[in-house]
Motif scaffolding. Sequence first.
Motif, mmCIF file in Angstrom:
data_model
loop_
_atom_site.group_PDB
_atom_site.id
_atom_site.type_symbol
_atom_site.label_atom_id
_atom_site.label_comp_id
_atom_site.label_asym_id
_atom_site.label_seq_id
_atom_site.Cartn_x
_atom_site.Cartn_y
_atom_site.Cartn_z
ATOM 1 N N GLY A 339 0.709 -1.537 -0.592
ATOM 2 C CA GLY A 339 -0.081 0.168 0.158
ATOM 3 C C GLY A 339 0.997 1.168 0.314
ATOM 4 N N ILE A 340 2.112 1.281 -0.716
ATOM 5 C CA ILE A 340 2.757 2.371 -0.210
ATOM 6 C C ILE A 340 3.550 2.529 -1.267
ATOM 7 C CG2 ILE A 340 5.160 3.082 0.512
ATOM 8 C CD1 ILE A 340 4.615 1.303 2.805
ATOM 9 N N MET A 341 3.202 3.690 -1.876
ATOM 10 C CA MET A 341 3.309 4.729 -3.003
ATOM 11 C C MET A 341 5.031 5.102 -3.621
ATOM 12 S SD MET A 341 1.253 3.332 -5.462
ATOM 13 C CE MET A 341 1.276 4.297 -6.436
ATOM 14 N N ARG A 342 5.466 5.059 -4.195
ATOM 15 C CA ARG A 342 6.766 6.186 -4.089
ATOM 16 C C ARG A 342 6.432 6.887 -5.431
ATOM 17 N NH1 ARG A 342 7.188 0.802 -2.115
ATOM 18 N NH2 ARG A 342 8.430 0.684 -0.592
ATOM 19 N N TYR A 343 7.217 8.217 -5.546
ATOM 20 C CA TYR A 343 7.079 8.700 -6.026
ATOM 21 C C TYR A 343 8.607 10.041 -6.694
ATOM 22 C CZ TYR A 343 2.095 8.413 -5.710
ATOM 23 O OH TYR A 343 0.803 8.075 -5.253
ATOM 24 N N LYS A 344 8.678 10.626 -7.054
ATOM 25 C CA LYS A 344 10.151 11.029 -7.726
ATOM 26 C C LYS A 344 10.166 12.544 -8.019
ATOM 27 C CE LYS A 344 11.969 11.363 -10.964
ATOM 28 N NZ LYS A 344 12.624 10.941 -12.784
ATOM 29 N N THR A 345 10.131 13.939 -7.055
ATOM 30 C CA THR A 345 10.129 15.474 -7.841
ATOM 31 C C THR A 345 11.412 15.938 -7.299
ATOM 32 O OG1 THR A 345 8.528 17.136 -6.539
ATOM 33 C CG2 THR A 345 9.701 15.929 -5.788
ATOM 34 N N VAL A 346 11.417 17.228 -7.937
ATOM 35 C CA VAL A 346 12.509 17.738 -7.726
ATOM 36 C C VAL A 346 11.978 19.396 -6.756
ATOM 37 C CG1 VAL A 346 12.105 19.946 -9.979
ATOM 38 C CG2 VAL A 346 13.983 19.205 -9.081
ATOM 39 N N ILE A 347 13.544 19.463 -6.037
ATOM 40 C CA ILE A 347 13.039 20.360 -5.096
ATOM 41 C C ILE A 347 13.504 21.714 -6.354
ATOM 42 C CG2 ILE A 347 14.097 21.696 -3.236
ATOM 43 C CD1 ILE A 347 15.562 18.736 -2.249
ATOM 44 N N LEU A 348 12.450 23.022 -5.892
ATOM 45 C CA LEU A 348 12.875 24.272 -6.848
ATOM 46 C C LEU A 348 12.468 25.271 -5.795
ATOM 47 C CD1 LEU A 348 10.175 23.069 -9.832
ATOM 48 C CD2 LEU A 348 13.026 23.309 -9.709
ATOM 49 N N HIS A 349 11.722 24.842 -4.876
ATOM 50 C CA HIS A 349 12.253 25.987 -3.807
ATOM 51 C C HIS A 349 11.890 25.702 -2.546
ATOM 52 C CE1 HIS A 349 11.712 29.307 -1.872
ATOM 53 N NE2 HIS A 349 10.655 29.038 -0.673
ATOM 54 N N GLN A 350 12.892 25.252 -1.482
ATOM 55 C CA GLN A 350 12.977 25.099 -0.329
ATOM 56 C C GLN A 350 12.998 26.387 0.895
ATOM 57 O OE1 GLN A 350 15.941 22.181 -0.093
ATOM 58 N NE2 GLN A 350 18.106 23.652 -0.263
ATOM 59 N N VAL A 351 13.001 26.266 2.071
ATOM 60 C CA VAL A 351 12.739 26.963 3.046
ATOM 61 C C VAL A 351 13.551 26.273 4.432
ATOM 62 C CG1 VAL A 351 12.336 28.797 4.983
ATOM 63 C CG2 VAL A 351 11.423 28.687 2.991
ATOM 64 N N PHE A 352 14.608 25.983 4.810
ATOM 65 C CA PHE A 352 14.980 25.535 6.005
ATOM 66 C C PHE A 352 14.883 26.605 7.337
ATOM 67 C CE2 PHE A 352 17.899 23.388 3.856
ATOM 68 C CZ PHE A 352 17.943 22.394 3.773
ATOM 69 N N ASN A 353 13.971 25.755 8.456
ATOM 70 C CA ASN A 353 14.138 26.864 9.522
ATOM 71 C C ASN A 353 14.657 26.172 10.962
ATOM 72 O OD1 ASN A 353 11.684 29.536 8.999
ATOM 73 N ND2 ASN A 353 10.892 27.510 7.850
ATOM 74 N N PHE A 354 15.474 26.986 11.694
ATOM 75 C CA PHE A 354 15.891 26.005 12.775
ATOM 76 C C PHE A 354 16.199 27.391 14.067
ATOM 77 C CE2 PHE A 354 19.837 26.206 16.686
ATOM 78 C CZ PHE A 354 19.675 25.202 16.252
ATOM 79 N N ALA A 355 14.908 26.472 15.609
ATOM 80 C CA ALA A 355 14.214 27.490 16.325
ATOM 81 C C ALA A 355 14.660 26.045 17.531
ATOM 82 C CB ALA A 355 13.192 27.620 16.573
ATOM 83 N N GLY A 356 16.066 25.978 17.636
ATOM 84 C CA GLY A 356 16.461 24.569 18.077
ATOM 85 C C GLY A 356 16.268 23.208 17.904
ATOM 86 N N GLY A 357 15.439 23.409 16.855
ATOM 87 C CA GLY A 357 15.174 21.444 16.375
ATOM 88 C C GLY A 357 15.097 22.315 14.258
ATOM 89 N N LEU A 358 15.104 21.993 13.573
ATOM 90 C CA LEU A 358 15.204 22.346 12.192
ATOM 91 C C LEU A 358 14.076 21.520 11.231
ATOM 92 C CD1 LEU A 358 17.178 23.635 9.914
ATOM 93 C CD2 LEU A 358 18.032 21.178 9.612
ATOM 94 N N ARG A 359 13.739 22.263 10.710
ATOM 95 C CA ARG A 359 12.038 22.363 10.002
ATOM 96 C C ARG A 359 12.916 22.309 8.654
ATOM 97 N NH1 ARG A 359 7.808 24.695 8.979
ATOM 98 N NH2 ARG A 359 7.955 27.165 10.595
#
Length: 687
Positions: A339-359
């Motif tokens: 039941g797990i589908m696997r996909y492929k994409t490309v990172i065209l825009h990304q934002v890292f936010n750090f405030a103790g942890g990283l998301r």
Amino acid sequence: MYPISPLYTDYLRRPDREFIVKALVQSEEYDSSKIVDFSIENSLSLNDGFEIGTAIPSKLTIRLRTNEIIPANARIVPYLSLSMAGMTWLQAQYPWQDMHVSWIGDGTDWLPLGEFFVDGREKINDVWTFTCYDKLVFADVAYISSLTYPTTQRAVFNEICNRLGWTYDSSVVINPAYQIQAGPAGYSMRQVLSYIASANSASIYIDKAGTVKFKRFSAADTPVFDMTTADYVQVKQTNPVKTYTRVVVTYNTEDELKYEAGTGDDNHTLYVENPFATQAVTNGLLAALNGFSYLPLTMDARGFPQLEQGDVIGFEQQEGTTWDETVSTWQDTHIPWDGIMRYKTVILHQVFNFAGGLRMTLEAPSVSEQQSEFVVDGTLTTAVNKLNKEAVKEGKSYYGATITRTEGLTIEREDHASKVILNSDKMSFQADGQDAIYFDIPSRRYKFNGTLEATDGVFTGTLQGVDGTFTGNLSAAGGTFEGNLQAAGGTFTGTLVGVDGTFSGTIQAATILGTDIRGSTIIGSVLKTAESGRRIEIDSAGFRSYDSNGRNRVQISTSTDSSVAAVVWRDTNGSSVGEINSYESSGQLTVFSNNLWLGSNSNANPIRLQGAVTFGGSATLRTGFVYGIGISDISGLQSQLTSLQTQISSLLSSFNTHRHSVTVPNHNHGNTANQTSGGGTFQSTTP
């Protein structure tokens, strides 16, 4: 994807990971006690879909608790490490050579997150917020090339990087056959770099270590990082899978001139603007991008700081349904048994936010099929498009002609060799940045700075001047001059004949012929004793003597005003057979020849060398004797001879006083009938 160690990779996947942060501001290091938080934005696209040929600066927004003065354009590099404080021996299941962990267990190696420069700042209470961009912003300056065109795109790329002091790695692959036909006037360095990248199916970005890189796209790209369902919070598909099978490149936006390659509707067409494009470039783009596809989405995930813009990633998504809920036909149902589908994409825009942890937030936008196929312009858009086609724009070049608020109408060649400026205050024709023909408004006069040349011309009326200087040819069928004919300078061609006369001032002539020329000062470009054959010539290059065959035999010249001065002798083939040089930098006078003879015709007047003499090679005395040199005049010779004499005396003494003994046993000379005797020890005498 930026390379990291296996240990760093493993700890990023752990649910209990704990980050350590620092930032290098100029040469000062700030730790977590001064860093409140930060965010980093990386992009390869700023519109609603996929693009190539972008050069978008990454952005850092960081908040620091500090009272120190951080200057404008200060360099800031944030770093992340993972804490190893809770690690046990049983958890350290890594090869020993890969365990780059200190014994105090502070953290893994430091991962840089990019090199940024302060652009703006704001202070709230005791916290400073700094807005920074990477070094792509320094390329937003006009590009004036010093290359000779046409030239290769690689040569232009190298010239820009060298001027900016940038380095790039092996990802920058530029087709050696791609050229730029004329100097790209009117473009910034960043624009030119992006056009070169787009021609080679790539976009430009600065990686986390500050190196210029190409992100190339192709249909054969495979994921460099795979995410499980535990690695992200949510993922939202924004459109069906986007695939490109056709490329349209606009190389002239004003006249909408384009190249095309491939087949497909607008939904499967990639549109590119590139003034350096050709049909070959367009075909190359299609060869690389034909069949390229990605899944448009937005994703909120745990932070994986090694990911970079342009990375192709894979991810899993749970899409299992029950048998009762499945309504598709058997042959059209493509769901894995887990039941797990696997996909492929490309990172065209990304934002890292750090405030103790990283998301992080990832985006791969796309234009929907309806927006691609049915583009409806409103009344305002239609009017703007019409205005763009019909109106002359301020600052835009039309075959070299530009209208600006500061200079009015300007016409300039791409290589900047000539320029015309026309406005109500200035009318100027320039050559190499200098006024050649212009209108001097205060004096109400047209002025010429250069040579006024005409094939023919007729002046009527009275030609009158208070003063003036004529250069070139002054020709008249006939005429009578009354009074004093006076000129500061002038050039006469033909024959000037006078019974007698006196010239004051300067006489300028390409050639002066005569047997007797007298004057206090004669200034000319070339002074010759004869037109050809055996002669002497003097000009700005120096003094030269020629033989009857017109061959230069003796030359006196200087290379520069403060460098080498030389006298050169040449053979009949024009080759140097010897020269005397003086060097300003070392104060040396040197004599060189392939076969140098120094001689005197009289033994009563020998050759004399005064001062210290150094021989750079071997010296051979073929005949005669050497006088005037004693043993004490040769450095070290006396001590060496004394040492040799001491050694000889020692050897002689040892030889004269040597004595030794010989011991012989008793013997019978081989006959047993003889008495055995004659043995003993015998001492020798001295020599």
